[in-house]
Write a protein that holds these residues in place. Structure first.
Motif, PDB file in Angstrom:
ATOM      1  N   GLY A  46       0.830  -1.190   0.000  1.00 30.41           N
ATOM      2  CA  GLY A  46       0.000   0.000   0.000  1.00 30.41           C
ATOM      3  C   GLY A  46       0.866   1.242   0.000  1.00 30.41           C
ATOM      4  N   ALA A  47       0.873   1.974   1.109  1.00 34.82           N
ATOM      5  CA  ALA A  47       1.682   3.180   1.200  1.00 34.82           C
ATOM      6  C   ALA A  47       3.160   2.870   1.390  1.00 34.82           C
ATOM      7  N   ALA A  48       3.453   1.692   1.869  1.00 35.97           N
ATOM      8  CA  ALA A  48       4.839   1.280   2.100  1.00 35.97           C
ATOM      9  C   ALA A  48       5.186   0.125   1.171  1.00 35.97           C
ATOM     10  N   GLY A  49       6.475  -0.126   1.067  1.00 39.68           N
ATOM     11  CA  GLY A  49       6.933  -1.232   0.237  1.00 39.68           C
ATOM     12  C   GLY A  49       8.180  -1.857   0.823  1.00 39.68           C
ATOM     13  N   ASN A  50       8.413  -3.117   0.485  1.00 40.54           N
ATOM     14  CA  ASN A  50       9.586  -3.850   0.957  1.00 40.54           C
ATOM     15  C   ASN A  50      10.310  -4.460  -0.231  1.00 40.54           C
ATOM     16  N   VAL A  51      11.623  -4.496  -0.123  1.00 39.98           N
ATOM     17  CA  VAL A  51      12.451  -5.246  -1.052  1.00 39.98           C
ATOM     18  C   VAL A  51      13.186  -6.279  -0.209  1.00 39.98           C
ATOM     19  N   VAL A  52      12.991  -7.559  -0.510  1.00 38.54           N
ATOM     20  CA  VAL A  52      13.610  -8.637   0.250  1.00 38.54           C
ATOM     21  C   VAL A  52      14.703  -9.259  -0.611  1.00 38.54           C
TER      22      VAL A  52
ATOM     23  N   ILE B 222      14.729  -4.220   2.829  1.00 36.75           N
ATOM     24  CA  ILE B 222      14.831  -2.771   2.638  1.00 36.75           C
ATOM     25  C   ILE B 222      13.403  -2.253   2.554  1.00 36.75           C
ATOM     26  N   SER B 223      13.053  -1.314   3.429  1.00 29.27           N
ATOM     27  CA  SER B 223      11.675  -0.835   3.463  1.00 29.27           C
ATOM     28  C   SER B 223      11.635   0.681   3.482  1.00 29.27           C
ATOM     29  N   GLY B 224      10.509   1.213   3.022  1.00 28.61           N
ATOM     30  CA  GLY B 224      10.279   2.649   2.970  1.00 28.61           C
ATOM     31  C   GLY B 224       8.967   2.911   2.254  1.00 28.61           C
ATOM     32  N   LYS B 225       8.749   4.155   1.861  1.00 24.65           N
ATOM     33  CA  LYS B 225       7.561   4.478   1.085  1.00 24.65           C
ATOM     34  C   LYS B 225       7.600   3.697  -0.225  1.00 24.65           C
TER      35      LYS B 225
ATOM     36  N   LEU C 171      10.288   0.976  -4.612  1.00 24.34           N
ATOM     37  CA  LEU C 171      10.322   0.555  -6.007  1.00 24.34           C
ATOM     38  C   LEU C 171      11.632   0.968  -6.663  1.00 24.34           C
ATOM     39  N   TRP C 172      12.108   2.175  -6.367  1.00 22.96           N
ATOM     40  CA  TRP C 172      13.415   2.596  -6.878  1.00 22.96           C
ATOM     41  C   TRP C 172      14.517   1.712  -6.325  1.00 22.96           C
ATOM     42  N   ALA C 173      14.417   1.348  -5.060  1.00 19.72           N
ATOM     43  CA  ALA C 173      15.413   0.451  -4.458  1.00 19.72           C
ATOM     44  C   ALA C 173      15.400  -0.902  -5.158  1.00 19.72           C
ATOM     45  N   TYR C 174      14.234  -1.411  -5.502  1.00 18.17           N
ATOM     46  CA  TYR C 174      14.120  -2.679  -6.222  1.00 18.17           C
ATOM     47  C   TYR C 174      14.782  -2.579  -7.597  1.00 18.17           C
TER      48      TYR C 174
END
Length: 74
Positions: A9-15, A54-57, A62-65
């Motif tokens: 939703g408002a947040a996202g994770n990259v594992v 790695i988590s954030g807005k 998505l940029w981190a991914y």
């Protein structure tokens, strides 16, 4: 090495998961991603199987991914 994006939703994770045999590549991908996207935070865990979340807005995650996938391909 396995890289997954999770939209929450408002947040996202990259594992990012990998084994100890890919230790240097794992660290390079995580360090490069964190230096290019400073708005995210990371948590590391594991011994033989390393896992970094790695988590954030959502937009920053998505940029981190994208940066993590690009760096892992090199």
């Amino acid at each position: 090495m396995n890289i997954n994006y999770q939209d929450l939703g408002a947040a996202g994770n990259v594992v990012i998961t990998s084994t100890v045999f890919e230790f240097r590549k794992h660290n390079r991908v995580v360090d490069t991603t964190l230096s290019l996207v400073p708005e995210v935070v990371s948590e590391r865990s594991g011994g033989f199987f390393m896992k970094t979340v790695i988590s954030g807005k959502a937009a920053y995650a998505l940029w981190a991914y994208i940066f993590a996938m690009r760096e892992a391909g090199q």
